[in-house]
Motif scaffolding. Structure first.
Motif, PDB file in Angstrom:
ATOM      1  N   SER A 223       9.658   4.986   0.765  1.00 44.29           N
ATOM      2  CA  SER A 223       9.469   3.924  -0.400  1.00 44.29           C
ATOM      3  C   SER A 223      10.675   2.540   0.296  1.00 44.29           C
ATOM      4  CB  SER A 223       9.511   4.537  -1.949  1.00 44.29           C
ATOM      5  OG  SER A 223      11.019   5.012  -1.958  1.00 44.29           O
ATOM      6  N   VAL A 249       5.854   1.408  -1.985  1.00 43.72           N
ATOM      7  CA  VAL A 249       5.804   3.306  -1.535  1.00 43.72           C
ATOM      8  C   VAL A 249       5.383   3.117  -0.152  1.00 43.72           C
ATOM      9  CG1 VAL A 249       4.894   5.769  -2.085  1.00 43.72           C
ATOM     10  CG2 VAL A 249       5.528   3.952  -3.907  1.00 43.72           C
ATOM     11  N   GLN A 258       2.493   8.563  -5.935  1.00 44.24           N
ATOM     12  CA  GLN A 258       2.441   7.279  -6.680  1.00 44.24           C
ATOM     13  C   GLN A 258       1.372   6.511  -5.998  1.00 44.24           C
ATOM     14  OE1 GLN A 258       6.512   5.763  -6.937  1.00 44.24           O
ATOM     15  NE2 GLN A 258       6.781   5.542  -9.118  1.00 44.24           N
ATOM     16  N   LYS A 259       0.798   5.863  -5.905  1.00 47.34           N
ATOM     17  CA  LYS A 259       0.307   5.646  -5.642  1.00 47.34           C
ATOM     18  C   LYS A 259       0.682   4.274  -4.065  1.00 47.34           C
ATOM     19  CE  LYS A 259      -3.655   4.378  -8.582  1.00 47.34           C
ATOM     20  NZ  LYS A 259      -4.631   3.078  -9.541  1.00 47.34           N
ATOM     21  N   THR A 260       0.035   4.079  -2.707  1.00 48.88           N
ATOM     22  CA  THR A 260       1.050   3.039  -1.993  1.00 48.88           C
ATOM     23  C   THR A 260       0.568   1.769  -2.850  1.00 48.88           C
ATOM     24  OG1 THR A 260      -1.168   3.275  -0.542  1.00 48.88           O
ATOM     25  CG2 THR A 260       0.542   4.962  -0.134  1.00 48.88           C
ATOM     26  N   SER A 263       4.280  -0.972  -6.037  1.00 49.74           N
ATOM     27  CA  SER A 263       3.800   0.192  -7.120  1.00 49.74           C
ATOM     28  C   SER A 263       4.922  -0.349  -8.853  1.00 49.74           C
ATOM     29  CB  SER A 263       5.266   1.415  -6.611  1.00 49.74           C
ATOM     30  OG  SER A 263       5.332   2.256  -7.361  1.00 49.74           O
ATOM     31  N   LYS A 291       1.807  -0.136 -10.674  1.00 49.95           N
ATOM     32  CA  LYS A 291       0.590   0.663 -10.503  1.00 49.95           C
ATOM     33  C   LYS A 291      -0.071   1.540 -10.759  1.00 49.95           C
ATOM     34  CE  LYS A 291      -1.534  -0.125  -5.927  1.00 49.95           C
ATOM     35  NZ  LYS A 291      -1.464  -0.156  -4.442  1.00 49.95           N
ATOM     36  N   ASN A 293      -0.158   6.253 -10.485  1.00 49.92           N
ATOM     37  CA  ASN A 293       0.017   7.695  -9.750  1.00 49.92           C
ATOM     38  C   ASN A 293      -1.547   7.659  -9.515  1.00 49.92           C
ATOM     39  OD1 ASN A 293       2.818   8.004 -10.918  1.00 49.92           O
ATOM     40  ND2 ASN A 293       2.403   8.983 -12.478  1.00 49.92           N
TER      41      ASN A 293
END
Length: 318
Positions: A223, A249, A258-260, A263, A291, A293
């Motif tokens: 990250s 991320v 977590q979503k790329t 974030s 954003k 997970n």
């Protein structure tokens, strides 16, 4: 006899003429007026004084010349000693160089900043955020210690501690390397994690204080975080500070992934009043974006959230 007598008469006549001339000269001298005699003596005395003055002047000139020669000799000797001392001093400096680091940024200094703020969102939920940053070292080498705590209302707190070694690489930038320790009480497993950290700390163009870090953790967690802010002086004590905090991320294969991509973002404006350089209350207004997970075996996918925050805080420096 006839021959001798004329000669004798001649000799006697010459002797008598000589005596007569001497007698007349003496009578003339004695008959000279007193003023003429005085003038004669005066001229003799004056000529004697002139001669004496010339002799004394010559003596004084010789004395001054000798004094000047002595002074020049003394100056030459002093200059020779000064040059010898200067050469010896330069040689000693070359052999034993003087350390002037303390006079040119080599001194060790320490600074600590504590930031506490209470923020509320539009739903009335509050969150207490605390950040502590302490640094110690010289202008070239410093040690940064950063602590962060985030506690939402009626929830457990999240903690993070970061230790960074900072090395100056230019007039406005430090390169940093270190480690981060974080605790997330919302997770059932892997609550505690360690990340390697590398980044930059310094002053970006237009006087933006900037911290940019790349974190590398377990489970392919990579990250990037960026924090930047700038002070805008309304007065010497009333100051506006726009700031931006964002997290990106790059990859995450952990159980609570977590979503790329982008974030989270916090964009805010802080208005503070500096009572002094150690005590500074402020009010804060910010806009946040989360954003969400990813869906994993340990969690359900969550959507993004956008909301406004407002609150107040207190900053301490010492």
């Amino acid at each position: 006899m006839r021959i001798i007598k004329p000669c004798t008469y001649t000799v006697l006549s010459l002797a008598l003429a000589s005596v007569t001339q001497m007698t007349m000269a003496q009578d003339a001298h004695h008959s000279m007026p007193m003023s003429a005699q005085h003038e004669s003596h005066s001229s003799h005395d004056s000529s004697h004084q002139v001669m004496q003055t010339r002799i004394e002047s010559n003596k004084m000139e010789h004395t001054a010349e000798h004094a000047e020669h002595a002074e020049h000799a003394e100056h030459a000797e002093h200059a020779e000693h000064a040059n010898a001392s200067s050469i010896a001093s330069r040689a000693a400096s070359a052999q034993f160089p003087v350390d002037h680091k303390r006079e040119h940024g080599g001194q060790i200094y320490q600074a600590t900043e504590i930031d506490n703020r209470w923020l509320n969102n539009a739903d009335g939920s509050g969150s207490l955020k605390t950040e502590i940053e302490s640094r110690i070292g010289t202008d070239e080498n410093k040690l940064f210690i950063k602590l962060h705590a985030d506690k939402a209302e009626s929830q457990d707190a999240d903690y993070a501690a970061q230790v960074m070694y900072s090395r100056m690489i230019s007039d406005f930038w430090d390169a940093q390397i270190g480690a981060r320790y974080r605790v997330d009480e919302h997770q059932v497993m892997d609550k505690e994690q360690f990340d390697a950290a590398v980044g930059l700390h310094g002053l970006a163009p237009y006087f933006f204080e900037t911290d940019a870090y790349l974190y590398l953790g377990t489970d392919n967690q990579v990250s990037f975080s960026l924090k930047t802010e700038r002070d805008l002086l309304l007065t010497q004590k009333l100051i506006l500070k726009p700031y931006l905090n964002l997290d990106v991320v790059l990859s995450d294969d952990s159980a609570y992934a977590q979503k790329t991509g982008l974030s989270s973002v916090w964009l805010g404006l802080e208005t503070r009043y500096e009572i002094n350089k150690k005590l500074m209350p402020f009010i804060d207004v910010a806009y946040s974006y989360e954003k969400g997970n990813q869906h994993t075996a340990w969690q359900a996918e969550t959507g993004s959230e956008k909301q406004w925050w407002y609150g107040a805080g207190l900053r301490l420096k010492f």
